[in-house]
Enzyme design. Structure first.
Site, mmCIF file in Angstrom:
data_model
loop_
_atom_site.group_PDB
_atom_site.id
_atom_site.type_symbol
_atom_site.label_atom_id
_atom_site.label_comp_id
_atom_site.label_asym_id
_atom_site.label_seq_id
_atom_site.Cartn_x
_atom_site.Cartn_y
_atom_site.Cartn_z
ATOM 1 C CD GLU A 1 -2.765 1.249 2.437
ATOM 2 O OE1 GLU A 1 -2.732 0.367 3.306
ATOM 3 O OE2 GLU A 1 -3.450 2.287 2.523
ATOM 4 C CE LYS B 1 3.123 0.213 5.056
ATOM 5 N NZ LYS B 1 2.619 0.037 3.712
ATOM 6 N NE ARG C 1 3.107 -8.115 10.071
ATOM 7 C CZ ARG C 1 3.024 -6.989 9.340
ATOM 8 N NH1 ARG C 1 3.905 -6.041 9.457
ATOM 9 N NH2 ARG C 1 2.044 -6.818 8.504
HETATM 10 P P1 ATP Z 1 2.461 -1.949 8.145
HETATM 11 O O1 ATP Z 1 1.626 -2.854 8.984
HETATM 12 O O2 ATP Z 1 3.833 -1.690 8.665
HETATM 13 O O3 ATP Z 1 1.750 -0.710 7.714
HETATM 14 P P2 ATP Z 1 1.656 -3.399 5.882
HETATM 15 O O4 ATP Z 1 1.668 -4.859 6.008
HETATM 16 O O5 ATP Z 1 0.325 -2.748 6.011
HETATM 17 O O6 ATP Z 1 2.749 -2.775 6.816
HETATM 18 P P3 ATP Z 1 1.782 -3.289 3.067
HETATM 19 O O7 ATP Z 1 2.180 -2.161 2.194
HETATM 20 O O8 ATP Z 1 0.363 -3.699 3.072
HETATM 21 O O9 ATP Z 1 2.271 -2.931 4.517
HETATM 22 O O10 ATP Z 1 2.717 -4.542 2.793
HETATM 23 C C1 ATP Z 1 3.008 -5.028 1.510
HETATM 24 C C2 ATP Z 1 3.403 -6.447 1.624
HETATM 25 O O11 ATP Z 1 4.531 -6.599 2.478
HETATM 26 C C3 ATP Z 1 2.298 -7.294 2.190
HETATM 27 O O12 ATP Z 1 2.159 -8.454 1.402
HETATM 28 C C4 ATP Z 1 2.750 -7.637 3.577
HETATM 29 O O13 ATP Z 1 2.309 -8.900 3.926
HETATM 30 C C5 ATP Z 1 4.278 -7.582 3.452
HETATM 31 N N1 ATP Z 1 4.897 -7.197 4.725
HETATM 32 C C6 ATP Z 1 4.679 -6.076 5.421
HETATM 33 N N2 ATP Z 1 5.375 -6.078 6.566
HETATM 34 C C7 ATP Z 1 6.070 -7.235 6.594
HETATM 35 C C8 ATP Z 1 6.980 -7.845 7.512
HETATM 36 N N3 ATP Z 1 7.324 -7.238 8.653
HETATM 37 N N4 ATP Z 1 7.492 -9.051 7.201
HETATM 38 C C9 ATP Z 1 7.158 -9.657 6.057
HETATM 39 N N5 ATP Z 1 6.319 -9.151 5.156
HETATM 40 C C10 ATP Z 1 5.763 -7.953 5.407
HETATM 41 MG MG MG Z 2 -1.168 -3.900 4.760
#
Ligand code: ATP
Ligand code: MG
Length: 579
Positions: free
Chosen positions: A43, A278, A268
């Protein structure tokens, strides 16, 4: 089947992880005609961090390994938090990590029309309805995990009325928050996500791609699975928290009647001494706790890049940690181990004195300058040799001298001998101190001319070898030494009443001035080795660590970031990994 691209050649081939097992099983069973198609779906509401790097390596790695494809798709369904700045940075980071989506760059916003049609299909099947309750009323009537929710009084609106209201929502007739479209599933389901979740909300907000074309936007949950389906993704890999969303995604796909991707969840990545959400990273940037998203102390990909991490080291880290089904925390020193291992092979050596004290060789001619020679990288002969000027007045590290040393101190002390790397053996004769502070200002030594390389005494044994620079030839540089951004292993798990911010390390950045041998300025030295950025601007400064030019701050004066110290004083990771 071809061998996985990572780990790098020469490393032992590991056994399959659980996702690869699932994929290979699907290939054997002819699922999707053996096709493998993954995607990385960020995102665009922040910069990518090391956790995303893991997901990128995993998704693109699988695409490569199984001769499949990997899409980059922006899940841009929330115009309030998203921005093109983030879109651009994400593309830059994915490329820098070494991956290529070729012509498969997509946006969930490209599917807004399609998603709208899907919603209409659900309405016509009496599987969705327009609800006039406020957000608060909806959340109050959803119940709790132990208490069923209460059906909305709008739940049984006719198909015609729902179609009419939904199209008027789209036409902009209603204000934000006045109505939503909800799925009609089961308000008493044990899975909260199935309790008539919201599919669309009204948001009179411009979108960074669709502008003012829309004033209703699909919820992430209504867009994500369908986007995977539209792109005919075979294996939708996501993090564990989406396991409970899976029944909902399956329900959408089934009710709409479209292609079915297979969702697989993995744990994760969490890393010690940092935060990864984020939202929190954005707070650190906004509140000025760091200098920006690319502050070298940040766990962001751009921060790691600026600090001097290489894409190779990050890919190798991702490969080393593997994929797990349970949440875990990885010691940050493993990441540091990976970059050390890579830079050891690729970075040229230089001598730099970080905390200088003057050494005067009393019996060396005052006007003489000799050119000493040293290998650029003992791990790689092809990197060649360089010349290092030697003269009467040198600088060494203050810590390498002790007036009254303990037995085990093998460096310089009154009456003792040490070797100066690539030069002579010297012996300390006396010291001069400042009359005001008592601090040592000069160490007077004599040198033995027969101990230079190629001379009869060159192999004479002494206990210590020190790095040094010739004072008048040395180049001044600003050096930024970094420590952990947080003082606590898990900053989110603090004492009651404290937040992660209470554990910010006040000493995470120390700026010093160092003196570096002049080869640091020679283009020949800078040009050896190559990297995606062109010049390989990383060095091992003998005995003190790996350093990388900070391009953003280097103007007339050189500025270096220390990537990592040479040895890891924090943990035993290296030993564990070498066995
Ligand atoms: P945050 O919770 O920090 O805002 P998010 O998961 O909402 O992160 P996205 O932009 O939706 O962020 O993530 C894009 C991809 O990266 C998704 O497929 C998510 O599963 C993966 N991802 C995000 N954080 C991690 C992590 N700590 N370890 C592994 N994969 C991750
Ligand atoms: Mg997400």
């Amino acid at each position: 089947m071809e061998e996985a691209k990572f780990p790098e050649e020469g490393k032992s081939v590991r056994s399959l992880n659980f996702i690869e097992e699932i994929i290979e099983e699907d290939i054997r069973n002819g699922v999707n005609e053996g096709r493998v198609h993954t995607r990385f779906p960020p995102e665009p509401n922040g910069y990518l961090h090391i956790g995303h790097a893991k997901s990128i390596c995993l998704n693109f790695g699988l695409g490569k390994k199984y001769h499949g494809k990997t899409n980059l798709r922006f899940d841009d369904t929330n115009p309030v938090k998203e921005d093109v700045e983030y879109v651009d940075s994400i593309m830059e980071d994915v490329k820098w990590l070494g991956f290529d989506w070729e012509d498969r760059l997509y946006y969930a916003s490209d599917y807004f029309e399609q998603l709208y049609d899907y919603a209409v299909i659900l309405i016509r099947k009496e599987k969705a309805y327009v609800c006039d309750m406020t957000a608060e009323e909806i959340s109050e009537t959803r119940g709790t995990p132990t208490r069923p929710g209460k059906e909305s009084i709008y739940r049984n609106r006719s198909v015609e009325e729902n179609i009419d209201l939904f199209s008027r929502m789209r036409a902009g007739e209603f204000p934000d928050g006045s109505r939503v479209l909800r799925a009609k599933i089961d308000i008493a389901s044990p899975n909260m996500h199935m309790r008539d979740p919201i599919l669309y909300r009204i948001l009179h907000t411009s979108h960074h791609r669709t502008g003012d074309q829309w004033c209703i936007y699909p919820m992430y949950d209504f867009a994500h699975g369908q986007s995977d389906s539209i792109e005919r993704i075979t294996h939708s890999i996501c993090t564990l928290e989406f396991e409970v969303h899976r029944p909902l995604y399956d329900w959408f796909i089934r009710e709409i009647g479209i292609y079915v991707p297979r969702q697989i969840e993995f744990a994760r990545l969490n890393v010690t001494y940092t935060v990864m959400s984020k939202r929190k990273l954005l707070e650190l940037v906004r509140d000025g706790n760091v200098t920006g998203w690319d502050d070298p102390r940040m766990p962001t990909i751009c921060g790691l890049r600026r600090r001097g991490f290489t894409p190779e080291s990050i890919r190798n880290f991702a490969e080393t940690i593997g994929v797990a089904k349970r949440d875990n925390v990885i010691d940050v020193s493993l990441l540091e181990f990976c970059v050390r291992e890579d830079l050891n092979k690729r970075a040229n050596r230089l001598m730099a004195v970080l905390n200088p004290v003057r050494v005067i060789i009393d019996n060396y001619p005052g006007d003489l300058v000799e050119e000493m020679e040293s290998v650029n990288n003992p791990e790689d002969e092809s990197k060649g040799r360089r010349k290092i000027p030697f003269s009467k007045t040198l600088l060494i590290e203050r810590e390498d001298f002790m007036e009254d040393p303990p037995n085990k101190f093998f460096r310089l002390a009154p009456g003792r001998e040490v070797r100066l790397k690539a030069a002579y053996i010297i012996r300390c004769e006396s010291v001069v101190k400042s009359s005001e502070t008592g601090e040592i200002t000069e160490i007077h030594c004599t040198y033995d001319p027969l101990t230079k390389s190629g001379m009869p005494e060159s192999n004479r044994k002494v206990k210590g070898t020190l790095h040094w620079v010739s004072e008048k030839h040395a180049v001044k540089a600003e050096i930024r030494l970094y420590d952990r951004l947080f003082t606590k292993e898990n900053p989110d798990d603090g004492e009651e009443g404290k937040t992660y911010k209470d554990y910010l390390n006040p000493d995470s950045l120390r700026v010093i001035t160092a003196m570096i041998e002049p080869a640091v300025l020679s283009p020949a030295s800078l040009a050896t080795g190559s990297s995606p950025e062109g010049i390989f601007d990383k060095y091992q400064f003998e005995r003190t660590g790996y350093f990388s030019v900070d391009k953003e701050s280097t103007r007339q004066n050189l500025v270096f970031n220390r990537v990592v110290p040479l040895k890891d004083s924090w943990s035993k990771v290296e030993k564990v990994n070498k066995t």
